[in-house]
Design an enzyme around this catalytic site. Structure first.
Site, mmCIF file in Angstrom:
data_model
loop_
_atom_site.group_PDB
_atom_site.id
_atom_site.type_symbol
_atom_site.label_atom_id
_atom_site.label_comp_id
_atom_site.label_asym_id
_atom_site.label_seq_id
_atom_site.Cartn_x
_atom_site.Cartn_y
_atom_site.Cartn_z
ATOM 1 N N ARG A 67 0.299 -7.691 -9.187
ATOM 2 C CA ARG A 67 0.001 -9.119 -9.230
ATOM 3 C C ARG A 67 -1.510 -9.398 -9.320
ATOM 4 O O ARG A 67 -1.961 -10.213 -10.122
ATOM 5 C CB ARG A 67 0.571 -9.747 -7.957
ATOM 6 C CG ARG A 67 0.634 -11.238 -7.975
ATOM 7 C CD ARG A 67 0.905 -11.751 -6.597
ATOM 8 N NE ARG A 67 2.227 -11.397 -6.119
ATOM 9 C CZ ARG A 67 3.109 -12.285 -5.647
ATOM 10 N NH1 ARG A 67 2.802 -13.541 -5.627
ATOM 11 N NH2 ARG A 67 4.274 -11.889 -5.199
ATOM 12 N N ILE A 68 -2.315 -8.681 -8.510
ATOM 13 C CA ILE A 68 -3.760 -8.956 -8.495
ATOM 14 C C ILE A 68 -4.419 -8.462 -9.788
ATOM 15 O O ILE A 68 -5.180 -9.190 -10.429
ATOM 16 C CB ILE A 68 -4.435 -8.300 -7.267
ATOM 17 C CG1 ILE A 68 -3.816 -8.847 -5.974
ATOM 18 C CG2 ILE A 68 -5.943 -8.541 -7.291
ATOM 19 C CD1 ILE A 68 -4.252 -8.140 -4.708
ATOM 20 N N GLU A 90 -14.788 1.451 7.016
ATOM 21 C CA GLU A 90 -14.866 0.102 7.569
ATOM 22 C C GLU A 90 -14.753 0.095 9.089
ATOM 23 O O GLU A 90 -13.841 0.743 9.600
ATOM 24 C CB GLU A 90 -13.700 -0.720 6.992
ATOM 25 C CG GLU A 90 -14.145 -1.851 6.113
ATOM 26 C CD GLU A 90 -12.976 -2.499 5.394
ATOM 27 O OE1 GLU A 90 -12.172 -3.166 6.058
ATOM 28 O OE2 GLU A 90 -12.898 -2.340 4.167
ATOM 29 N N HIS A 128 -14.898 -7.564 3.354
ATOM 30 C CA HIS A 128 -13.425 -7.562 3.248
ATOM 31 C C HIS A 128 -12.866 -8.988 3.394
ATOM 32 O O HIS A 128 -12.015 -9.254 4.241
ATOM 33 C CB HIS A 128 -12.804 -6.610 4.290
ATOM 34 C CG HIS A 128 -11.437 -6.132 3.895
ATOM 35 N ND1 HIS A 128 -10.911 -4.926 4.283
ATOM 36 C CD2 HIS A 128 -10.470 -6.717 3.138
ATOM 37 C CE1 HIS A 128 -9.692 -4.768 3.794
ATOM 38 N NE2 HIS A 128 -9.400 -5.864 3.089
HETATM 39 C C1 GLV Z 1 -6.287 -7.525 2.503
HETATM 40 O O1 GLV Z 1 -6.976 -6.587 2.246
HETATM 41 C C2 GLV Z 1 -4.860 -7.513 2.400
HETATM 42 O O2 GLV Z 1 -4.243 -6.441 2.202
HETATM 43 O O3 GLV Z 1 -4.275 -8.599 2.540
#
Ligand code: GLV
Length: 322
Positions: A158-159, A270, A288
């Site tokens: 999707r992204i 992180e 993030h």
């Molecule tokens: C953020 O990184 C997520 O997976 O929603």
């Protein structure tokens, strides 16, 4: 009365959905993620029926052991790499994610990083603030035009598909992509060209944007050898998971001019950064926050609690990943 544990404060709208059902809701009072030890301790205190976790919680066998009554771990994230999903499966525990929550926003954020780098926004902002601007100068801050250039997408869920749409329809870019399987829809809609190996994307793209989940097969997918395959003028964007890129190798590539720059929203260690990363001017970093709009956080809060309610009412959660 159903008992729910939330590992860190989320927006009230989500919490209210649970309290409106009459559930008892306990929330980590600290304004930071719990350590693994603290999480185990917190979950051992009561027989919780459901747990709402964040991507900063490492949920493994020990955590499941601490809370054997929980029927669902609802992750407030698109990714579920922080949860041992196989262990959940063995125990018959649901794991859910929030796929709608912020996916389009992550795509927008990837674009913010691409534009910040290719228009050199951060470096020139700093230049202005330091009072260095002494008049128009044709020799400073040469960026990279995007129209007609090649965007390489690694991972076209999707992204990745949202990033592709903006590339073609917004910026007139061409597309190459790699995914574990061909995405004919992407080819049809955006003229994207499939590369059966990730190396081909790296060799051909002017900007590479990563959108894969973190899996054993994607950990350090981008390493020193692969960075060396990229064009010297190319940019690498990562809004997926930090561990997909070997961050020490990236620092060295950025330092030595192996690639032109990187835009990072996620980091391998992180919240720590690889040594030397923060000193580089050809990297743009954000903490993030790619899905971090109020709308997305609201959607994530209500989606994760909807999944909990569905299980508490005897159903199957809509975003089950187990
Ligand atoms: C953020 O990184 C997520 O997976 O929603």
């Amino acid at each position: 009365m159903k008992k729910i544990y939330i590992t860190r404060k989320i927006l009230d709208a989500g919490i209210k959905m649970l309290t409106d059902k009459g559930y008892e809701v306990d929330i980590n009072p600290k304004d930071r993620p719990l350590t693994h030890k603290e999480l185990v301790k917190a979950l051992s205190k009561k027989p919780y029926d459901a747990v709402l976790t964040l991507l900063t919680d490492q949920v493994d066998a020990q955590v499941f052991d601490a809370c054997p009554t929980a029927k669902i771990f609802a992750n407030y994230a698109i990714g579920t790499n922080n949860i041992d999903v196989n262990e959940a499966k063995k125990r018959g525990v649901y794991v859910t994610n929030t796929p709608g929550g912020g996916a389009d926003r992550v795509a927008e954020h990837a674009w913010a990083l691409i534009l910040a780098l290719t228009c050199r926004v951060v470096e020139s902002d700093e230049y202005m603030r330091r009072g260095k601007f002494n008049g128009w100068n044709p020799m400073i801050f040469h960026g990279m035009k995007l129209a007609g250039k090649m965007l390489g997408i690694i991972g076209t869920g999707r992204i990745g598909a949202d990033v592709a749409h903006r590339a073609v329809n917004g910026f007139g870019m061409k597309l190459v992509y790699y995914d574990v399987k061909r995405n004919e829809e992407l080819e049809k809609s955006f003229g994207a060209v499939f590369c059966p190996a990730v190396d081909e994307v790296l060799k051909n793209a002017d900007v590479v944007s990563i959108h894969v989940p973190l899996l054993p097969t994607t950990q350090h997918l981008i390493n020193a050898e692969r960075l060396a395959m990229m064009k010297k003028s190319a940019y690498l964007i990562n809004t997926s998971r930090g561990q997909v890129v070997d961050e020490n190798a990236l620092v060295s590539a950025l330092k030595n001019g192996v690639i032109a720059g990187a835009g990072l929203d996620v980091f391998e260690f992180e919240p720590k950064l690889a040594k030397g990363l923060a000193k580089l001017s050809n990297v743009v970093m954000t903490p993030h926050i790619a899905s971090g709009t109020l709308e997305a956080r609201l959607e994530m809060a209500t989606l994760s609690t909807t999944n909990i309610i569905q299980v508490m009412e005897g159903g199957v959660p809509q975003n089950n990943v187990v």
